[in-house]
Design a protein around this motif. Structure first.
Motif, PDB file in Angstrom:
ATOM      1  N   VAL A 152      -2.331  18.655   7.910  1.00  0.00           N
ATOM      2  CA  VAL A 152      -1.565  17.863   8.864  1.00  0.00           C
ATOM      3  C   VAL A 152      -0.949  18.794   9.893  1.00  0.00           C
ATOM      4  O   VAL A 152      -0.665  19.965   9.604  1.00  0.00           O
ATOM      5  N   GLN A 153      -0.761  18.300  11.090  1.00  0.00           N
ATOM      6  CA  GLN A 153      -0.122  19.092  12.125  1.00  0.00           C
ATOM      7  C   GLN A 153       1.396  19.034  11.989  1.00  0.00           C
ATOM      8  O   GLN A 153       1.938  18.094  11.382  1.00  0.00           O
ATOM      9  N   PRO A 154       2.089  20.006  12.540  1.00  0.00           N
ATOM     10  CA  PRO A 154       3.561  19.967  12.502  1.00  0.00           C
ATOM     11  C   PRO A 154       4.089  18.661  13.067  1.00  0.00           C
ATOM     12  O   PRO A 154       3.576  18.155  14.073  1.00  0.00           O
ATOM     13  N   GLY A 155       5.094  18.135  12.400  1.00  0.00           N
ATOM     14  CA  GLY A 155       5.642  16.845  12.790  1.00  0.00           C
ATOM     15  C   GLY A 155       4.990  15.670  12.096  1.00  0.00           C
ATOM     16  O   GLY A 155       5.496  14.544  12.178  1.00  0.00           O
ATOM     17  N   GLY A 156       3.898  15.930  11.413  1.00  0.00           N
ATOM     18  CA  GLY A 156       3.188  14.864  10.731  1.00  0.00           C
ATOM     19  C   GLY A 156       3.791  14.520   9.389  1.00  0.00           C
ATOM     20  O   GLY A 156       4.810  15.091   8.972  1.00  0.00           O
ATOM     21  N   SER A 157       3.144  13.579   8.700  1.00  0.00           N
ATOM     22  CA  SER A 157       3.643  13.079   7.426  1.00  0.00           C
ATOM     23  C   SER A 157       2.537  13.028   6.387  1.00  0.00           C
ATOM     24  O   SER A 157       1.356  12.868   6.724  1.00  0.00           O
ATOM     25  N   LEU A 158       2.938  13.168   5.144  1.00  0.00           N
ATOM     26  CA  LEU A 158       2.057  12.958   4.009  1.00  0.00           C
ATOM     27  C   LEU A 158       2.875  12.302   2.904  1.00  0.00           C
ATOM     28  O   LEU A 158       4.083  12.514   2.824  1.00  0.00           O
ATOM     29  N   ARG A 159       2.189  11.551   2.067  1.00  0.00           N
ATOM     30  CA  ARG A 159       2.847  11.001   0.881  1.00  0.00           C
ATOM     31  C   ARG A 159       2.090  11.469  -0.353  1.00  0.00           C
ATOM     32  O   ARG A 159       0.908  11.151  -0.521  1.00  0.00           O
ATOM     33  N   LEU A 160       2.779  12.193  -1.198  1.00  0.00           N
ATOM     34  CA  LEU A 160       2.194  12.651  -2.449  1.00  0.00           C
ATOM     35  C   LEU A 160       2.496  11.649  -3.552  1.00  0.00           C
ATOM     36  O   LEU A 160       3.558  11.027  -3.553  1.00  0.00           O
ATOM     37  N   SER A 161       1.553  11.533  -4.471  1.00  0.00           N
ATOM     38  CA  SER A 161       1.730  10.647  -5.621  1.00  0.00           C
ATOM     39  C   SER A 161       1.520  11.433  -6.903  1.00  0.00           C
ATOM     40  O   SER A 161       0.693  12.347  -6.953  1.00  0.00           O
ATOM     41  N   CYS A 162       2.242  11.038  -7.919  1.00  0.00           N
ATOM     42  CA  CYS A 162       2.123  11.662  -9.239  1.00  0.00           C
ATOM     43  C   CYS A 162       2.044  10.529 -10.251  1.00  0.00           C
ATOM     44  O   CYS A 162       2.930   9.662 -10.284  1.00  0.00           O
ATOM     45  N   THR A 163       1.017  10.539 -11.068  1.00  0.00           N
ATOM     46  CA  THR A 163       0.865   9.481 -12.046  1.00  0.00           C
ATOM     47  C   THR A 163       0.259  10.019 -13.324  1.00  0.00           C
ATOM     48  O   THR A 163      -0.205  11.162 -13.382  1.00  0.00           O
ATOM     49  N   SER A 164       0.277   9.199 -14.352  1.00  0.00           N
ATOM     50  CA  SER A 164      -0.365   9.514 -15.619  1.00  0.00           C
ATOM     51  C   SER A 164      -1.161   8.299 -16.051  1.00  0.00           C
ATOM     52  O   SER A 164      -0.652   7.178 -15.992  1.00  0.00           O
ATOM     53  N   SER A 165      -2.383   8.520 -16.469  1.00  0.00           N
ATOM     54  CA  SER A 165      -3.225   7.398 -16.859  1.00  0.00           C
ATOM     55  C   SER A 165      -2.970   6.958 -18.295  1.00  0.00           C
ATOM     56  O   SER A 165      -3.268   5.827 -18.664  1.00  0.00           O
ATOM     57  N   ALA A 166      -2.424   7.865 -19.108  1.00  0.00           N
ATOM     58  CA  ALA A 166      -2.322   7.571 -20.539  1.00  0.00           C
ATOM     59  C   ALA A 166      -0.895   7.392 -21.032  1.00  0.00           C
ATOM     60  O   ALA A 166      -0.702   6.863 -22.132  1.00  0.00           O
ATOM     61  N   PHE A 167       0.095   7.814 -20.230  1.00  0.00           N
ATOM     62  CA  PHE A 167       1.482   7.763 -20.692  1.00  0.00           C
ATOM     63  C   PHE A 167       2.356   7.061 -19.673  1.00  0.00           C
ATOM     64  O   PHE A 167       2.178   7.236 -18.469  1.00  0.00           O
ATOM     65  N   ALA A 168       3.305   6.290 -20.156  1.00  0.00           N
ATOM     66  CA  ALA A 168       4.286   5.671 -19.273  1.00  0.00           C
ATOM     67  C   ALA A 168       5.323   6.718 -18.894  1.00  0.00           C
ATOM     68  O   ALA A 168       5.823   7.452 -19.743  1.00  0.00           O
ATOM     69  N   LEU A 169       5.611   6.791 -17.617  1.00  0.00           N
ATOM     70  CA  LEU A 169       6.535   7.811 -17.110  1.00  0.00           C
ATOM     71  C   LEU A 169       7.980   7.333 -17.059  1.00  0.00           C
ATOM     72  O   LEU A 169       8.856   8.073 -16.636  1.00  0.00           O
ATOM     73  N   ASP A 170       8.221   6.120 -17.525  1.00  0.00           N
ATOM     74  CA  ASP A 170       9.547   5.504 -17.396  1.00  0.00           C
ATOM     75  C   ASP A 170      10.690   6.375 -17.904  1.00  0.00           C
ATOM     76  O   ASP A 170      11.773   6.367 -17.338  1.00  0.00           O
TER      77      ASP A 170
END
Length: 128
Positions: free
Chosen positions: A12-30
């Motif tokens: 991404v260029q300076p000033g831009g945006s990204l959204r990172l995601s973190c998940t688990s397929s086997a465990f609930a992260l609650d």
């Protein structure tokens, strides 16, 4: 064992945006505290932002305050890191991490030594 998967990195260029995601397929992260950490070339890994299991406690390192937002959607079993106004200094591999521990202070919540479970990381490159 809890396995975490990050996604959303990119170029991404300076000033831009990204959204990172973190998940688990086997465990609930609650019930987990989730943290986002990053490691730039030649530098030590640092805590970027962390969020408690119900989202009541949130920590940001000073360099990202006002630009990054951490959030979690336990129904989707996903934690997000919205990154706006990106600068070249944000270039790094971003890792999410998880563990369950008692929170003593907001800053201590993002101590990486408290986290046993880590994802493989996603590269974020901010180029001009």
């Amino acid at each position: 064992q809890l396995q975490l998967v990050e996604s959303g990195g990119g170029l991404v260029q300076p000033g831009g945006s990204l959204r990172l995601s973190c998940t688990s397929s086997a465990f609930a992260l609650d019930y987990y505290v989730i943290g986002w950490f990053r490691q730039a070339p030649g530098k030590e890994r640092e805590g970027v932002s962390c969020i408690s299991s119900r989202g009541g406690f949130i920590y940001y390192t000073d360099s990202v305050k006002g630009r990054f937002t951490i959030s979690r959607d336990n129904a989707k079993n996903t934690v997000y890191l919205q990154m706006n106004t990106l600068i070249p200094e944000d270039t790094a591999i971003y890792y999410c991490a998880a563990d369950t521990f008692r929170i003593t202070t907001v800053q201590a919540m993002c101590d990486m030594s408290k986290f046993r479970y880590w994802g493989q990381g996603t590269q974020v490159t901010v180029y001009s």
